[in-house]
Scaffold this active site. Structure first.
Site, PDB file in Angstrom:
ATOM      1  CG  ASP A 154      -1.894  -1.086   1.295  1.00 36.49           C
ATOM      2  OD1 ASP A 154      -2.197  -1.642   0.221  1.00 36.49           O
ATOM      3  OD2 ASP A 154      -2.349  -1.414   2.406  1.00 36.49           O
TER       4      ASP A 154
HETATM    5  N1  URA Z   1      -1.347  -5.861   3.938  1.00 37.94           N
HETATM    6  C1  URA Z   1      -1.792  -4.585   3.955  1.00 37.94           C
HETATM    7  O1  URA Z   1      -2.801  -4.279   4.560  1.00 37.94           O
HETATM    8  N2  URA Z   1      -1.089  -3.656   3.299  1.00 37.94           N
HETATM    9  C2  URA Z   1       0.059  -3.930   2.631  1.00 37.94           C
HETATM   10  O2  URA Z   1       0.665  -3.022   2.062  1.00 37.94           O
HETATM   11  C3  URA Z   1       0.514  -5.254   2.624  1.00 37.94           C
HETATM   12  C4  URA Z   1      -0.207  -6.200   3.287  1.00 37.94           C
END
Ligand code: URA
Length: 237
Positions: free
Chosen positions: A102
């Site tokens: 993310d």
């Molecule tokens: N899980 C999440 O919530 N975000 C990420 O970036 C990776 C795994």
């Protein structure tokens, strides 16, 4: 492969720049100066020097990036900077991020140009471990550890595979944890903690399969995976 293509691929310059260098006699192949830009190179055998520096041709590259927050795991984006903007010196390799973190997640992201490798690493059926460190709002307890072990329900009715949750520390209203997951659903770790009413406030990926994020990489820095790491990753696929 044509000599000008090889040199451009290895980052010596644009196709027209390298043609000029070749004509000016900067390039040696097997100890002979070659001035023809369409000269055919056997990338397995021929020894190429540009300006007395050995040119090492590689079809594929595998990079470990310590991703900072604020960057999108994509090759293009109209609004935010992409993780590829952090990678310098590999302009001709058609790199892409292998998987996704993310925008606000930090840590270990593999950048490569090997589509087959990416496909195998990301295939949901392969169950690769991914390890995350997170700061959590709320006190994570043994009950949560068991819930994660049994499988947390996220989205509408989807029960995650069993995951290993380790509590690293807690104080009166927050916790630090490590969690090992094998799936890669969108926002998975955040959704898992949302499901138990204890949201993630900071998230960092620290390991993919047996490969740990290099502690010496500052946020935004990257290095090539070494031969051992690449072999380990391929062995496990
Ligand atoms: N899980 C999440 O919530 N975000 C990420 O970036 C990776 C795994």
């Amino acid at each position: 492969m044509r000599l000008d293509k090889l040199l451009a691929h290895c980052g010596i310059g644009t196709r027209s720049e390298v043609k000029k260098y070749i004509r000016k006699g900067y390039v040696c192949v097997n100890e002979q100066i070659i001035k023809k830009d369409d000269y055919k190179i056997d990338v397995e055998k021929d020894v190429v020097y540009f300006d007395n520096e050995l040119i090492e041709y590689r079809q594929y590259v595998y990079l470990m990036l310590n991703k900072p927050a604020g960057y999108i795991s994509a090759t293009k984006d109209n609004v935010h900077p992409t993780v590829l903007e952090l990678i310098e010196g590999y302009d001709n390799y058609d790199l892409f991020p292998v998987g996704r973190l993310d925008i606000d997640t930090e840590g270990f992201l593999i950048i490569s140009n090997d589509g087959d490798f990416a496909h195998r690493l990301l295939a949901p059926s392969r169950n690769h471990d991914k390890v995350y460190y997170a700061k959590i709002e709320g006190v994570v307890d043994q009950y949560d550890v068991e819930t994660f072990y049994k499988g947390v329900e996220i989205d509408t009715g989807y029960v995650c595979k069993s995951s290993k949750l380790t509590i690293l520390s807690t104080d009166e209203d927050s916790s630090e944890i490590e969690v090992v997951i094998q799936e890669g659903k969108f926002h998975q770790v955040k959704k898992m903690f949302d499901a138990i009413g204890k949201p993630v406030t900071y998230l960092k990926r620290t390991q993919i399969r047996s490969i740990e994020l290099d502690q010496s990489l500052e946020l935004g820095e990257f290095r090539e995976l070494d031969e051992q790491e690449i072999n380990d990753l391929f062995d496990e696929l």
